[in-house]
Design a protein around this motif. Structure first.
Motif, PDB file in Angstrom:
ATOM      1  N   ALA A 110       0.703  -1.035  -0.085  1.00 17.07           N
ATOM      2  CA  ALA A 110       0.007  -0.244  -0.096  1.00 17.07           C
ATOM      3  C   ALA A 110       0.704   1.316  -0.189  1.00 17.07           C
ATOM      4  N   GLY A 111       2.266   1.066   0.136  1.00 20.18           N
ATOM      5  CA  GLY A 111       3.137   2.217   0.108  1.00 20.18           C
ATOM      6  C   GLY A 111       3.506   2.656   1.405  1.00 20.18           C
ATOM      7  N   LEU A 112       3.039   2.056   2.434  1.00 22.83           N
ATOM      8  CA  LEU A 112       3.110   2.557   4.066  1.00 22.83           C
ATOM      9  C   LEU A 112       4.730   1.789   4.449  1.00 22.83           C
ATOM     10  N   LYS A 113       5.221   2.637   5.159  1.00 22.71           N
ATOM     11  CA  LYS A 113       6.251   2.417   5.761  1.00 22.71           C
ATOM     12  C   LYS A 113       6.211   1.522   7.036  1.00 22.71           C
ATOM     13  N   THR A 114       6.855   0.689   7.671  1.00 20.85           N
ATOM     14  CA  THR A 114       6.680   0.282   9.305  1.00 20.85           C
ATOM     15  C   THR A 114       7.744   0.044  10.224  1.00 20.85           C
ATOM     16  N   VAL A 115       7.571   0.288  11.439  1.00 18.31           N
ATOM     17  CA  VAL A 115       8.400   0.288  12.316  1.00 18.31           C
ATOM     18  C   VAL A 115       7.814  -0.304  13.663  1.00 18.31           C
ATOM     19  N   LEU A 116       8.265  -1.356  14.325  1.00 16.89           N
ATOM     20  CA  LEU A 116       7.947  -2.025  15.490  1.00 16.89           C
ATOM     21  C   LEU A 116       8.656  -1.353  16.728  1.00 16.89           C
ATOM     22  N   LEU A 117       7.693  -0.788  17.726  1.00 15.60           N
ATOM     23  CA  LEU A 117       8.113  -0.226  18.708  1.00 15.60           C
ATOM     24  C   LEU A 117       7.666  -0.815  19.932  1.00 15.60           C
ATOM     25  N   THR A 118       8.751  -1.345  20.704  1.00 15.25           N
ATOM     26  CA  THR A 118       8.288  -2.259  21.780  1.00 15.25           C
ATOM     27  C   THR A 118       9.163  -1.751  23.243  1.00 15.25           C
ATOM     28  N   ASN A 119       8.711  -2.396  24.234  1.00 13.16           N
ATOM     29  CA  ASN A 119       9.435  -2.547  25.296  1.00 13.16           C
ATOM     30  C   ASN A 119      10.211  -3.601  25.735  1.00 13.16           C
ATOM     31  N   ASN A 120      10.165  -4.593  24.761  1.00 17.77           N
ATOM     32  CA  ASN A 120      10.604  -5.881  24.892  1.00 17.77           C
ATOM     33  C   ASN A 120      11.941  -5.825  24.464  1.00 17.77           C
ATOM     34  N   LYS A 121      12.918  -6.838  24.802  1.00 17.37           N
ATOM     35  CA  LYS A 121      14.182  -6.959  24.618  1.00 17.37           C
ATOM     36  C   LYS A 121      14.201  -7.302  23.024  1.00 17.37           C
ATOM     37  N   GLU A 122      15.572  -7.299  22.488  1.00 15.10           N
ATOM     38  CA  GLU A 122      15.820  -7.627  21.249  1.00 15.10           C
ATOM     39  C   GLU A 122      15.608  -8.913  20.705  1.00 15.10           C
ATOM     40  N   ASN A 123      15.996  -9.831  21.413  1.00 14.84           N
ATOM     41  CA  ASN A 123      15.597 -11.331  21.395  1.00 14.84           C
ATOM     42  C   ASN A 123      14.361 -11.701  21.169  1.00 14.84           C
ATOM     43  N   ARG A 149      11.061 -12.917  11.891  1.00 11.41           N
ATOM     44  CA  ARG A 149      11.858 -13.737  11.219  1.00 11.41           C
ATOM     45  C   ARG A 149      11.355 -13.855   9.669  1.00 11.41           C
ATOM     46  N   ASN A 150      10.049 -13.520   9.674  1.00 10.64           N
ATOM     47  CA  ASN A 150       9.650 -13.449   8.155  1.00 10.64           C
ATOM     48  C   ASN A 150       8.974 -12.051   7.977  1.00 10.64           C
ATOM     49  N   ILE A 151       9.268 -11.314   8.449  1.00  9.41           N
ATOM     50  CA  ILE A 151       8.705 -10.018   8.400  1.00  9.41           C
ATOM     51  C   ILE A 151       9.951  -8.863   8.100  1.00  9.41           C
ATOM     52  N   ASP A 152       9.653  -8.026   6.876  1.00 13.96           N
ATOM     53  CA  ASP A 152      10.915  -7.233   6.610  1.00 13.96           C
ATOM     54  C   ASP A 152      10.408  -5.880   7.262  1.00 13.96           C
ATOM     55  N   THR A 153      10.887  -5.292   8.331  1.00 18.37           N
ATOM     56  CA  THR A 153      10.610  -3.969   8.923  1.00 18.37           C
ATOM     57  C   THR A 153      11.476  -3.729   9.942  1.00 18.37           C
ATOM     58  N   MET A 154      11.682  -2.322  10.232  1.00 17.96           N
ATOM     59  CA  MET A 154      12.448  -1.918  10.913  1.00 17.96           C
ATOM     60  C   MET A 154      11.722  -1.947  12.519  1.00 17.96           C
ATOM     61  N   TYR A 155      12.640  -1.719  13.507  1.00 18.10           N
ATOM     62  CA  TYR A 155      12.222  -2.040  14.975  1.00 18.10           C
ATOM     63  C   TYR A 155      13.003  -1.021  16.032  1.00 18.10           C
ATOM     64  N   ILE A 156      12.444  -0.900  17.237  1.00 19.60           N
ATOM     65  CA  ILE A 156      13.275  -0.209  18.252  1.00 19.60           C
ATOM     66  C   ILE A 156      12.369  -0.957  19.277  1.00 19.60           C
ATOM     67  N   CYS A 157      13.598  -1.773  19.861  1.00 25.52           N
ATOM     68  CA  CYS A 157      13.056  -2.357  21.396  1.00 25.52           C
ATOM     69  C   CYS A 157      13.710  -1.544  22.559  1.00 25.52           C
ATOM     70  N   ASP A 158      13.236  -2.036  23.606  1.00 23.54           N
ATOM     71  CA  ASP A 158      13.530  -1.219  24.903  1.00 23.54           C
ATOM     72  C   ASP A 158      13.097   0.188  25.012  1.00 23.54           C
ATOM     73  N   ALA A 159      11.772   0.390  24.332  1.00 20.54           N
ATOM     74  CA  ALA A 159      11.546   1.726  23.949  1.00 20.54           C
ATOM     75  C   ALA A 159      11.157   2.551  25.071  1.00 20.54           C
ATOM     76  N   ASP A 160      10.870   1.937  26.186  1.00 24.63           N
ATOM     77  CA  ASP A 160      10.332   2.744  27.417  1.00 24.63           C
ATOM     78  C   ASP A 160       9.281   3.561  26.915  1.00 24.63           C
ATOM     79  N   LYS A 161       8.381   2.935  26.407  1.00 29.47           N
ATOM     80  CA  LYS A 161       6.941   3.507  26.246  1.00 29.47           C
ATOM     81  C   LYS A 161       6.317   3.958  27.661  1.00 29.47           C
ATOM     82  N   PRO A 162       5.470   5.051  27.777  1.00 29.59           N
ATOM     83  CA  PRO A 162       5.222   5.917  26.930  1.00 29.59           C
ATOM     84  C   PRO A 162       6.192   7.133  26.658  1.00 29.59           C
TER      85      PRO A 162
END
Length: 458
Positions: free
Chosen positions: A59-72, A79-92
């Motif tokens: 659809a032309g949209l970029k994606t980033v995963l933002l999570t408080n989880n660890k990188e592992n 494993r089967n998704i092509d996306t950028m991510y940020i872990c240990d995000a300390d949301k909010p």
């Protein structure tokens, strides 16, 4: 102001959102939460989620995963998704949200955040000036237990729906034949299933009835502890605090060990006088985060899921196995599957299977002898130890025997099948005094079926 907790829009699922419509509204990137937004907490990605990300990218949209989880955890998920991510995000905290916008190379006005928690996901997006879509948190079909924050989120969502200024700020973002309320054929619900409030009312009712029954029956509960050990050991049992293997979350296992250590300290040394009853929950007390309890692995709706105090069933089960090796009378016992994980080494009957849930799913036993007994419980070197002591030696030996142990496939599920007996023998003569069936076992296997020993499948 309460408006800082209001989402721009609400959807029952990430699959009900039309991402082409978001693109047409000027959005060019999506920030996703993971747990309970895309999959149930701790689960791997599914084929449907993998395909969803391909649809979003088309659809032309970029994606980033933002999570408080660890990188592992994140790497396992993508494993089967092509996306950028940020872990240990300390949301909010807003830093992670704004970093995600920079990673996509777009403006925050072109970004939408999608998550399931108001007090972290939505609050952080609002503080960052990013539009947000709250999705209904993923809950297993029969799962009843939810955190206290979910009750508050439910009330905030109701207030948001009544707000003309903040409600439906994105307009129509839904796929055809779906809407934010996920209208489907309605089925009659139990009172406890209507909403979180009615579930809380139902739970309070069960607790009240449980306590009322205790008063009516005049049960005398053990409440005296002693550091001095009684002289005679009647039975001893131990179990591992940490299970390891395929599909077992190591973090939840570490948390389980913490929970068991806290609860064991409450039990250790308790004296049960003749005629008194030991109650697991009256001894351990209510589990709270303030007391140090963590999220461990629990069974809810016949599924393994994280929950506060998870792992205390392991403690309850070890005590139950201990009491079965004694003359004492089990007066309250609740069971769940005893096939939660593959057997480690030699099969031990009742290695799991006892269920406890504060406070109306209790484990209890009564001292039906004419002398004091004492229950000890402690943790050392990643093991839980339980011991039953008495003022006088026991005249009998008590053992468990399992017969016809095997696994059987029924439909698309596997079950552990067996019969477990308590055998009482005279210490002097070795003669069997009693052989009593204590469990007719038919437990659903809760772990990877490939780990079931093939020679035991019938």
């Amino acid at each position: 102001m309460i408006s800082q907790f209001y989402p721009y829009e609400y959807a029952d699922s990430v699959f009900f959102i039309d991402y082409n419509k978001l693109y047409n509204k000027g959005f060019r990137g999506i920030i996703f939460d993971i747990d309970n937004t895309l999959v149930h907490h701790g689960d791997d990605s599914t084929h449907e989620v993998d395909e969803l990300f391909k649809e979003i990218h088309r659809a032309g949209l970029k994606t980033v995963l933002l999570t408080n989880n660890k990188e592992n955890r994140v790497k396992r998920f993508i494993r089967n998704i092509d996306t950028m991510y940020i872990c240990d995000a300390d949301k909010p905290n807003t830093q992670g949200y704004l970093k995600a916008v920079d990673m996509m190379g777009i403006k925050k006005e072109q970004t939408v955040f999608i998550g399931d928690q108001i007090f972290t996901d939505i609050l952080g997006a609002n503080r960052s000036g990013i539009a947000s879509i709250l999705v209904k948190f993923i809950k297993l079909k029969e799962e009843k237990r939810i955190g206290k924050r979910r009750y508050a989120e439910y009330l905030i969502l109701e207030l948001w729906k009544k707000s003309n200024k903040y409600y439906n700020r994105l307009g129509d973002i839904y796929k055809e034949r779906s809407n934010k309320n996920m209208t489907q054929k309605k089925q009659r619900k139990l009172f406890c299933e209507i909403c979180p409030l009615t579930y809380a009312i139902s739970e309070a009712k069960e607790m009240f009835l449980h306590d009322l029954k205790d008063i009516k029956n005049g049960i005398r509960f053990a409440d005296t502890k002693s550091k001095k050990k009684l002289p005679n050991i009647i039975a001893s049992q131990s179990s591992g605090l940490i299970k390891r293997g395929k599909g077992i979350d190591p973090v939840l296992q570490e948390n389980k060990a913490v929970n068991i250590k806290l609860a064991s300290a409450k039990i250790n040394g308790i004296i049960i006088r003749p005629g008194e009853t030991f109650s697991f929950w009256r001894t351990v007390g209510k589990i709270t985060k303030k007391k140090g309890y963590l999220d461990g692995r629990i069974i809810s709706g016949n599924k393994l899921t994280p929950g506060l105090g998870g792992g205390l069933c392991n403690l309850g089960n070890t005590i139950h196995r201990l009491i079965l090796h004694s003359p004492l009378e089990v007066t309250e016992f609740h069971s769940h599957s005893d096939a939660l994980a593959p057997d480690e080494g030699k099969r031990v009957p009742f290695s799991s299977g006892t269920s406890v849930y504060y406070n109306y799913i209790d484990y209890r036993f009564k001292n039906n002898t004419d002398h004091n007994v004492q229950l000890l419980a402690w943790c050392k070197d990643d093991k839980l130890y339980c011991q039953l002591r008495s003022e006088v030696p026991a005249p009998y030996n008590y053992n468990l025997a399992e017969e016809n142990h095997h696994f059987h496939k029924d439909g698309d599920k596997y079950y552990r099948i067996s019969k477990i007996y308590k055998i009482t023998t005279d210490k002097k003569t070795g003669k069997i005094i009693e052989k009593k069936l204590v469990r007719d076992n038919h437990s659903e296997v809760m772990y990877d079926y490939s780990l079931i020993p093939k020679e035991l499948i019938r």
